[in-house]
Design an enzyme around this catalytic site. Sequence first.
Site, PDB file in Angstrom:
ATOM      1  N   GLU A 176       7.754   1.116   4.933  1.00 41.19           N
ATOM      2  CA  GLU A 176       7.248   0.060   5.812  1.00 41.19           C
ATOM      3  C   GLU A 176       7.474  -1.278   5.109  1.00 41.19           C
ATOM      4  O   GLU A 176       7.248  -1.386   3.897  1.00 41.19           O
ATOM      5  CB  GLU A 176       5.739   0.273   6.039  1.00 41.19           C
ATOM      6  N   HIS A 188       0.832  -1.208   0.000  1.00 42.35           N
ATOM      7  CA  HIS A 188       0.000   0.000   0.000  1.00 42.35           C
ATOM      8  C   HIS A 188       0.861   1.250   0.000  1.00 42.35           C
ATOM      9  O   HIS A 188       2.050   1.195   0.303  1.00 42.35           O
ATOM     10  CB  HIS A 188      -0.976   0.039   1.181  1.00 42.35           C
ATOM     11  N   HIS A 220       3.953   7.132   3.753  1.00 43.67           N
ATOM     12  CA  HIS A 220       4.897   6.028   3.565  1.00 43.67           C
ATOM     13  C   HIS A 220       4.437   5.097   2.454  1.00 43.67           C
ATOM     14  O   HIS A 220       3.291   5.150   2.021  1.00 43.67           O
ATOM     15  CB  HIS A 220       5.123   5.245   4.865  1.00 43.67           C
TER      16      HIS A 220
HETATM   17 CO    CO Z   1       1.247   1.268   6.309  1.00 47.64          CO
END
Ligand code: CO
Length: 134
Positions: free
Chosen positions: A130, A7, A79
């Site tokens: 991440e 994502h 992020h």
């Molecule tokens: Co995230």
Amino acid sequence: MIGRLNHVAIAVPDLDAAVITYRDTLGATVSDAVDEPDHGVTVVFVELPNTKIELLYPLGGSSPIAGFLKKNPSGGMHHVCYEVDDIMTARDKLVEQGARILGDGEPKTGAHGKPVLFLHPKDMCGTLVELEQA
Ligand code: CO
């Protein structure tokens, strides 16, 4: 080492307005808002054919998103999340190469119930990264 893009997270100062933008203007499928008190965020998931967008809005007093929005009042990309097969192997390899892991260096349970780590943006082309064990 990294696999699929899981994502992209976008911090937003107005969650309702962001839902209208993604659902009505861009025509995407969006979820209801989900409170994640452990992470200090309320999240709306935008489902795209090949990945997800997460709209992040601060929840509670010590939300990590609040500081970001102070610096970026109209919101912005917070992020990107890449999938890895084994988060400990990925972590050890990254540390070996000098990348800094945020926090205590141990994986945490992320928004999807899977182990995640965050890498320092200064080591990752200026972007908070991440890693999620897929
Ligand atoms: Co995230």
